[in-house]
Design a protein around this motif. Structure first.
Motif, PDB file in Angstrom:
ATOM      1  N   TYR A  18      17.533  10.120  -4.081  1.00 47.14           N
ATOM      2  CA  TYR A  18      17.096   9.695  -5.414  1.00 47.14           C
ATOM      3  C   TYR A  18      17.249   8.179  -5.491  1.00 47.14           C
ATOM      4  O   TYR A  18      18.320   7.627  -5.226  1.00 47.14           O
ATOM      5  CB  TYR A  18      17.914  10.350  -6.523  1.00 47.14           C
ATOM      6  N   LYS A  46       9.666  17.791 -11.771  1.00 44.77           N
ATOM      7  CA  LYS A  46       8.620  17.690 -10.755  1.00 44.77           C
ATOM      8  C   LYS A  46       8.077  16.263 -10.709  1.00 44.77           C
ATOM      9  O   LYS A  46       8.167  15.520 -11.680  1.00 44.77           O
ATOM     10  CB  LYS A  46       7.489  18.669 -11.065  1.00 44.77           C
ATOM     11  N   LEU A  47       7.470  15.894  -9.587  1.00 53.64           N
ATOM     12  CA  LEU A  47       6.875  14.566  -9.434  1.00 53.64           C
ATOM     13  C   LEU A  47       5.375  14.585  -9.689  1.00 53.64           C
ATOM     14  O   LEU A  47       4.690  13.594  -9.438  1.00 53.64           O
ATOM     15  CB  LEU A  47       7.167  14.012  -8.039  1.00 53.64           C
ATOM     16  N   SER A  48       4.859  15.687 -10.193  1.00 56.31           N
ATOM     17  CA  SER A  48       3.427  15.792 -10.487  1.00 56.31           C
ATOM     18  C   SER A  48       3.258  16.637 -11.749  1.00 56.31           C
ATOM     19  O   SER A  48       4.202  17.275 -12.229  1.00 56.31           O
ATOM     20  CB  SER A  48       2.683  16.449  -9.314  1.00 56.31           C
ATOM     21  N   HIS A  76      11.159  12.387  -2.659  1.00 61.69           N
ATOM     22  CA  HIS A  76      10.323  13.456  -2.101  1.00 61.69           C
ATOM     23  C   HIS A  76      10.265  14.589  -3.113  1.00 61.69           C
ATOM     24  O   HIS A  76      11.246  14.851  -3.829  1.00 61.69           O
ATOM     25  CB  HIS A  76      10.911  13.947  -0.770  1.00 61.69           C
ATOM     26  N   GLN A  77       9.127  15.269  -3.186  1.00 59.93           N
ATOM     27  CA  GLN A  77       8.961  16.321  -4.196  1.00 59.93           C
ATOM     28  C   GLN A  77       9.904  17.499  -3.985  1.00 59.93           C
ATOM     29  O   GLN A  77      10.217  18.240  -4.922  1.00 59.93           O
ATOM     30  CB  GLN A  77       7.505  16.817  -4.242  1.00 59.93           C
ATOM     31  N   ASN A  78      10.374  17.679  -2.747  1.00 60.61           N
ATOM     32  CA  ASN A  78      11.311  18.770  -2.467  1.00 60.61           C
ATOM     33  C   ASN A  78      12.678  18.233  -2.033  1.00 60.61           C
ATOM     34  O   ASN A  78      13.346  18.803  -1.175  1.00 60.61           O
ATOM     35  CB  ASN A  78      10.748  19.703  -1.390  1.00 60.61           C
ATOM     36  N   GLU A 138      11.610  20.400   5.183  1.00 64.52           N
ATOM     37  CA  GLU A 138      11.072  19.160   4.613  1.00 64.52           C
ATOM     38  C   GLU A 138      11.782  17.914   5.138  1.00 64.52           C
ATOM     39  O   GLU A 138      11.404  16.796   4.799  1.00 64.52           O
ATOM     40  CB  GLU A 138      11.190  19.201   3.086  1.00 64.52           C
ATOM     41  N   TYR A 182       6.865  14.516 -17.396  1.00 59.58           N
ATOM     42  CA  TYR A 182       6.798  15.379 -16.221  1.00 59.58           C
ATOM     43  C   TYR A 182       7.466  16.724 -16.515  1.00 59.58           C
ATOM     44  O   TYR A 182       8.470  16.791 -17.233  1.00 59.58           O
ATOM     45  CB  TYR A 182       7.488  14.704 -15.035  1.00 59.58           C
ATOM     46  N   ASP A 223       9.454   6.369   1.920  1.00 55.10           N
ATOM     47  CA  ASP A 223       9.695   7.815   1.901  1.00 55.10           C
ATOM     48  C   ASP A 223      10.529   8.163   3.129  1.00 55.10           C
ATOM     49  O   ASP A 223      10.112   7.929   4.266  1.00 55.10           O
ATOM     50  CB  ASP A 223       8.352   8.561   1.935  1.00 55.10           C
ATOM     51  N   LYS A 227      11.319  21.307 -12.901  1.00 56.08           N
ATOM     52  CA  LYS A 227      11.187  22.102 -11.679  1.00 56.08           C
ATOM     53  C   LYS A 227      11.404  23.575 -12.005  1.00 56.08           C
ATOM     54  O   LYS A 227      12.105  23.919 -12.969  1.00 56.08           O
ATOM     55  CB  LYS A 227      12.235  21.657 -10.642  1.00 56.08           C
TER      56      LYS A 227
END
Length: 406
Positions: free
Chosen positions: A322, A224-226, A359-361, A259, A233, A138, A236
């Motif tokens: 990415y 999104k990653l969740s 990263h999610q953002n 971030e 998924y 990360d 966003k």
């Protein structure tokens, strides 16, 4: 076939490629198959014309691998590649060969994509040979320390180091073969297969990078990653953007800074139609001297046009955040199911690859639907590609002449 007719086929191939992109984004399985069939036939026609023209021009030399390499028309083949394609020519098929598909073909294609393709060249792209897992860090996490190593170093590393598994993402594409292509010899056969696989990987990977839903495919940077449901998924949240003024764009850039996901070249991905209808009219201005100037976005992002992006959207982020990884573990086998392509052999090629934002953002998506812009012009109807010569000679029906009956 005349040069004009060949140009018509090539022009139509671009339209078929765009239609294939659209079908892969929004179409049903049947619509995707139909669009790929059209594109595959167009590519086959274009390649066949090129081969026939070259063979006619340089005669026997066109079937000589060394002559083709010396003229810069083909890349030199490795020993394994030559053996594989020689065997395919002998058998007039890729089916049942003892040799495995050469990993070097995938390596070369991926290398070209990372140099030539505007999106794939900017993401963190890796070709991993036959490996089926990939480890990455990360970029926003700290993994090095001055002085004493922290007591919770194990947890820090566990939080920082991520592993992705290729076995969850297998990409299948079709290699359409005119039966006579095998007779052109191993060098032409290798060139054709490489060309087809390049197109498959370029289109499929670009769409996956931008909008893959994570189910048996990469998670796109607009997702999104969740919150996955049955492996899919969610998208966003789209942020409304009504103009390109600094005050409207600065809030997202501030979030990137918070971030620590703004380190590197920032890019803005847009559909070509959106670029011309929304961005271009808002970025071009006339100076006092009457000269028209095209400026950049006030926040400095590099604008990249891609058919993989939804119209009226703009995705912003550092593309190096990415991760895209592709394994060279590739299969090429006869496809037994029936598709609407006549007089052709159809083979399916399968290779493994995956990807996701680090990263999610790392990326944000803007909704430009309410932004003032240009109105797209209407165009003429489609060309009749089944009879491309109609541009030279109209049919009796087109000239209202009476058709003589037999």
């Amino acid at each position: 076939m005349t040069l004009l007719n060949l140009d018509v086929i090539k022009g139509e191939l671009e339209k078929q490629r765009a239609a294939w992109y659209d079908a892969m984004k929004n179409g049903t399985e049947e619509e995707q198959k139909a669009a790929f069939n059209d594109f595959a036939e167009g590519m086959q026609n274009s390649f066949a014309e090129k081969a026939e023209a070259l063979i006619e021009e340089i005669n026997e030399a066109a079937l000589d691998e060394k002559a083709l390499v010396d003229r810069g028309l083909m890349k030199p083949m490795t020993a394994k590649e030559r053996t594989f394609f020689n065997k395919a020519v002998e058998k007039q098929s890729f089916d049942g060969l003892d040799e495995v598909f050469p990993e070097t073909i995938v390596e070369d294609i991926f290398s070209r994509l990372t140099e030539e393709h505007p999106i794939i060249s900017l993401v963190d792209a890796h070709q991993t040979g036959a490996l089926m897992k990939y480890v990455y860090i990360d970029p926003t996490k700290q993994t090095a320390f001055w002085g004493r190593v922290p007591d919770d170093i194990k947890q820090i590393l566990l939080d920082s180091i991520k592993t992705i598994n290729f076995e969850t993402s297998k990409l299948s594409g079709y290699v359409v073969m005119v039966k006579g292509f095998f007779k052109l010899g191993p060098a032409w056969l290798a060139q054709y297969v490489t060309t087809v696989m390049y197109e498959i990987m370029a289109a499929s990977l670009e769409i996956a990078i931008v909008r893959g839903n994570g189910k048996d495919q990469p998670i796109g940077l607009t997702m999104k990653l969740s919150g996955a449901v049955d492996g899919v998924y969610p998208k966003k949240d789209r942020l409304k953007l009504n103009d390109l003024k600094p005050l409207s764009l600065a809030g997202v850039r501030a979030k990137f800074a918070e971030e620590k996901t703004d380190i590197g070249e920032m890019s803005a991905l847009v559909h070509p139609v959106t670029y011309w209808t929304k961005l271009f009219p808002n970025l071009a201005y006339q100076t006092d001297e009457g000269k028209w100037v095209l400026t950049n976005l006030p926040t400095g992002e590099k604008i990249i046009k891609s058919y993989a992006v939804e119209e009226d959207e703009m995705t912003v982020g550092v593309l190096k955040n990415y991760l895209l990884a592709v394994s060279g573990n590739t299969e090429l086998k006869k496809y037994e199911e029936t598709l609407a392509i006549e007089d052709l052999d159809l083979f399916v090629t399968k290779f493994y690859g995956t990807g996701l934002a680090k990263h999610q953002n790392a990326f944000f998506v803007y909704d430009l639907s309410d932004m003032q812009g240009a109105t797209m012009a209407t165009g003429d109807g489609p060309i009749d590609v089944k009879r491309p010569g109609h541009l030279l000679e109209p049919t009796p029906e087109e000239t209202n002449e009476e058709v003589e009956k037999p």
